[in-house]
Design a protein around this motif. Sequence first.
Motif, PDB file in Angstrom:
ATOM      1  N   LYS A 108     -11.378  -5.278  22.601  1.00  0.00           N
ATOM      2  CA  LYS A 108     -10.613  -6.062  23.579  1.00  0.00           C
ATOM      3  C   LYS A 108     -10.885  -5.594  25.009  1.00  0.00           C
ATOM      4  O   LYS A 108     -10.397  -6.193  25.973  1.00  0.00           O
ATOM      5  CB  LYS A 108      -9.109  -5.972  23.292  1.00  0.00           C
ATOM      6  CG  LYS A 108      -8.729  -6.420  21.893  1.00  0.00           C
ATOM      7  CD  LYS A 108      -9.115  -7.868  21.617  1.00  0.00           C
ATOM      8  CE  LYS A 108      -9.009  -8.173  20.127  1.00  0.00           C
ATOM      9  NZ  LYS A 108      -9.680  -9.432  19.772  1.00  0.00           N
ATOM     10  N   LEU A 109     -11.578  -4.485  25.143  1.00  0.00           N
ATOM     11  CA  LEU A 109     -11.887  -3.952  26.476  1.00  0.00           C
ATOM     12  C   LEU A 109     -13.204  -4.561  26.966  1.00  0.00           C
ATOM     13  O   LEU A 109     -14.018  -4.973  26.148  1.00  0.00           O
ATOM     14  CB  LEU A 109     -11.977  -2.423  26.417  1.00  0.00           C
ATOM     15  CG  LEU A 109     -10.639  -1.727  26.116  1.00  0.00           C
ATOM     16  CD1 LEU A 109     -10.839  -0.237  25.847  1.00  0.00           C
ATOM     17  CD2 LEU A 109      -9.638  -1.933  27.253  1.00  0.00           C
ATOM     18  N   HIS A 137     -10.465  -4.340  30.291  1.00  0.00           N
ATOM     19  CA  HIS A 137      -9.211  -5.026  30.587  1.00  0.00           C
ATOM     20  C   HIS A 137      -9.395  -6.027  31.736  1.00  0.00           C
ATOM     21  O   HIS A 137     -10.437  -6.055  32.393  1.00  0.00           O
ATOM     22  CB  HIS A 137      -8.116  -4.012  30.898  1.00  0.00           C
ATOM     23  CG  HIS A 137      -8.445  -3.071  32.015  1.00  0.00           C
ATOM     24  ND1 HIS A 137      -8.671  -3.488  33.302  1.00  0.00           N
ATOM     25  CD2 HIS A 137      -8.594  -1.709  32.027  1.00  0.00           C
ATOM     26  CE1 HIS A 137      -8.921  -2.447  34.062  1.00  0.00           C
ATOM     27  NE2 HIS A 137      -8.899  -1.357  33.317  1.00  0.00           N
ATOM     28  N   PHE A 163      -7.238   2.712  21.483  1.00  0.00           N
ATOM     29  CA  PHE A 163      -7.405   1.376  22.059  1.00  0.00           C
ATOM     30  C   PHE A 163      -8.215   0.483  21.135  1.00  0.00           C
ATOM     31  O   PHE A 163      -8.947   0.961  20.268  1.00  0.00           O
ATOM     32  CB  PHE A 163      -8.084   1.482  23.434  1.00  0.00           C
ATOM     33  CG  PHE A 163      -7.168   2.040  24.490  1.00  0.00           C
ATOM     34  CD1 PHE A 163      -6.417   1.198  25.297  1.00  0.00           C
ATOM     35  CD2 PHE A 163      -7.034   3.417  24.658  1.00  0.00           C
ATOM     36  CE1 PHE A 163      -5.546   1.709  26.250  1.00  0.00           C
ATOM     37  CE2 PHE A 163      -6.166   3.937  25.608  1.00  0.00           C
ATOM     38  CZ  PHE A 163      -5.425   3.087  26.408  1.00  0.00           C
ATOM     39  N   ARG A 164      -8.033  -0.808  21.329  1.00  0.00           N
ATOM     40  CA  ARG A 164      -8.825  -1.795  20.599  1.00  0.00           C
ATOM     41  C   ARG A 164     -10.099  -2.006  21.397  1.00  0.00           C
ATOM     42  O   ARG A 164     -10.107  -2.760  22.375  1.00  0.00           O
ATOM     43  CB  ARG A 164      -8.028  -3.090  20.468  1.00  0.00           C
ATOM     44  CG  ARG A 164      -6.818  -2.928  19.543  1.00  0.00           C
ATOM     45  CD  ARG A 164      -5.774  -3.991  19.761  1.00  0.00           C
ATOM     46  NE  ARG A 164      -4.749  -3.912  18.726  1.00  0.00           N
ATOM     47  CZ  ARG A 164      -3.474  -4.254  18.911  1.00  0.00           C
ATOM     48  NH1 ARG A 164      -3.060  -4.692  20.088  1.00  0.00           N
ATOM     49  NH2 ARG A 164      -2.614  -4.159  17.924  1.00  0.00           N
ATOM     50  N   TYR A 194      -4.459  -4.250  24.572  1.00  0.00           N
ATOM     51  CA  TYR A 194      -5.606  -3.327  24.495  1.00  0.00           C
ATOM     52  C   TYR A 194      -5.302  -2.106  23.636  1.00  0.00           C
ATOM     53  O   TYR A 194      -6.204  -1.356  23.286  1.00  0.00           O
ATOM     54  CB  TYR A 194      -6.001  -2.850  25.901  1.00  0.00           C
ATOM     55  CG  TYR A 194      -6.177  -3.986  26.874  1.00  0.00           C
ATOM     56  CD1 TYR A 194      -7.094  -5.014  26.600  1.00  0.00           C
ATOM     57  CD2 TYR A 194      -5.435  -4.056  28.049  1.00  0.00           C
ATOM     58  CE1 TYR A 194      -7.250  -6.074  27.471  1.00  0.00           C
ATOM     59  CE2 TYR A 194      -5.593  -5.114  28.928  1.00  0.00           C
ATOM     60  CZ  TYR A 194      -6.494  -6.128  28.628  1.00  0.00           C
ATOM     61  OH  TYR A 194      -6.640  -7.180  29.483  1.00  0.00           O
TER      62      TYR A 194
END
Lengths: 380, 273, 181
Positions: free
Chosen positions: B14-15, B17, B10-11, B61
């Motif tokens: 970016k979390l 979500h 996962f990035r 994500y």
Amino acid sequence: MMGNREVRLMQGNEACVEGALAAGMRFYAGYPITPSTEIAEICAQKLPLVGGKFIQMEDEIAGMAATIGGSLAGLKSMTATSGPGFSLKQENIGYAALTETPCVVVNVQRYGPSTGLPTSPAQGDIMQAKWGTHGDHPVIALSPTSVRETFDLTIKAFNLSEKYRLPVFLMLDEIVGHMREKIEIPNKEDIEIFNRLKPEKDSSEYKAYEIKENEFVPRMAAFGDGFKFHVTGLMHDESGFPTNDSQISDKLLRRIMSKVDDNVDDIVMYEEEFMDDAELVVLAYGGTYRSARSAVKEARRLGYKVGLFKPLTLWPSPDKKIKDLNEKTGKILVAELNLGQYFSEVERIVSDKSSLYKLCKVTGEAITPNEILTKIREVL
Amino acid sequence: MSSELISNNFRMDKLPHIWCPGCGHGIIMRSLAKAIDNLKLDKSKVCVVSGIGCSSRAPGYMDFNTLHTTHGRALAFATGIKLANPDLEVIVITGDGDCSAIGGNHLIHASRRNIGITTILFNNNIYGMTGGQYSPTTPNKSYGTTAPFGNIDKPFDICKLADAAGATYVARGTAYHANQLIKIIEKSIQNNGFSLVDAISVCPTYYGRKNKKGSSVDMLNEIKDMTIDIKTAEKLPLDKYKDKLLIGEFKNTEQPEYTAEYQKIINRFKKER
Amino acid sequence: MELRNKIRLSGSGGQGLILAGIILAEAAILDGKNAVQSQSYGPEARGGASKAEVIISDGDIDYPKVEEAEVLLSLTQVAYSKYVNTLKKGGTLILDSSIELSKNLPFNVIKIPILNTAVEKIKKPMVANIIALGAIQAITEVVSIKSLEKAVLNRVPKGTEELNKQALLEGYNLIKEKNRK
């Protein structure tokens, strides 16, 4: 002569495919629709021969979507359609504009609105090319008047789409798309090709929408190249990820608009003829230009001082040049197969609106040279 | 252990979500990541494509090649990507509205072509992103903001739809049966052809509240109670399971894959040259 | 407006008139001239009366459509009735013998058994278009015999070359015989 294929009889739609292949098109997705269908048929025949891919999708929307997908995976991609299909494609055209995905969208215009007269010529999608998808977006639209120009402008459409990273419209019409005429195909070495700029290989820091110094479009990696980047139709920052930030959104939209607005001189193409001492200039594009040229030649023979102007780039419009024509020549007559779409653009551009005339025809037939000649006599 | 799965796939920046507390989508997204991890796929060759809706935010994500497209069209974009570069492992994340309403035609035709794309349908029976309108999988008599008097539509069985249209791998898993879902997704990715996984999710915020389903935990428990594995069901008389939702693997067959068939055409001309 | 030869080929759908138009245009290009070919599409092109148009010129061809034809070929009565009024006064009207004419037409009328020659002499009705091309060449000399033959052979299916060469010859002969009489 015909054997080595330098000089051939070729249909406009076929020349579009030949131009696309010469430009490096290796992906086509579309849906059959008259009068553009030959483009799909010839692509289906020729793409596998050069290792390219053709797919007939389930509908027009899917054709546009898959075309964008093909481009994101690294291939030069094209789709072709006509009237109703051009309407259906609009949402994804906006997607290509915002995600800066290069592709060429051919619209062989036919008579509309709605199903209209499917096999009859028209030039009624000129404003749709500019405003068809929602939101402000950069637009480049080219309009060829002959089979050879169709070949050349298809290549140009690919080059512009790759250079400026946007969908470029090739606005054919049924007249040019379906006519067959003599064409001399240029040698490969003489054809200029522009390929999208890719990011440097070792680029763990790759940001999909970052502008490098002295460049004006972001470098474009393909899915599978090794950069794990994100592409979205949402407003995004230079990393490519969605944002709600008003400043970043403003900056992004203004930047994508500026790609065209700041490079009008590089993009705009036009031609003029018979302009010495002209008191009236006939402005026509696409198939109608053919009638206009015939009429202007005859008018000159009869002693009328008439010039001829052909915008090869419809969008962005050649503002400066049209203003100049109006100031130097005076009268401008716009002939087109709609009820005055490009006329309204000329009207927007020039200051002396009283010097403008229009010849509009929506019978589903081409404007004849005689009709233009009659109008020229009326005006002068 | 799970944190390694997250950080590897996962990035992290970016979390968290955007999904609501109790949403089932996170479980399905994690199951997909776990399946990809288990299969040890080359991450730079994985391309995750989505449409529009709650489910379709997932690719943002996930640390792969990711594409967030227009509403309903993920499969059409994915078809272009897969045909242009068949070496990519193309996975589509979609929702019930995205996949079976506005994008229903693309589902039918991607299935028919048997193109090598894996579709994970995050099925929460509702349009969540727009605030709870009924979708093609909303049960009859259920409520949505656009079905204030009870839904008179009948829902799609998307597995049967994909099966009939020609998909070569069809299965249903749920956010409750997470371990089974991971196995199903692994097999769906391994299938050389079009795969559809109907992943039953929960939307406590809209579907749950409108239909008085209680908490997310209550809804997940309801999934447990209302489903039965097809292997178990096969051993039982029909009246023992006829009101239950079947889960498990429904179809796993081999048919010519679209991009491989196209490559054969290209190869034919290579030989001639 | 400019000197050019405007030819309209008409008949019924399936008689190969569009192919004939393409061949004629290609022959002109082989002769080093300019040529434009256009046709009607859509419902009009299916069954009923069908037409193809060719413009041949030494100079530029601007307007690609034929309004007033200078040469009109009609292979059927329906096509003749539909298009005869589009022929320029003094133009050349080439008709199949089966067509009944109005009297006192202001055209140079040439009536020849094109369809019958295809059926009786060559035993292949589908070569009527090529016979017609032979006749058009002999009458108008708008393209050279050599280029026309080459253009025909470039376009017809493999294995039918001899058949089509014979058809072309029958077309020339229809005019030669007529001139002898």
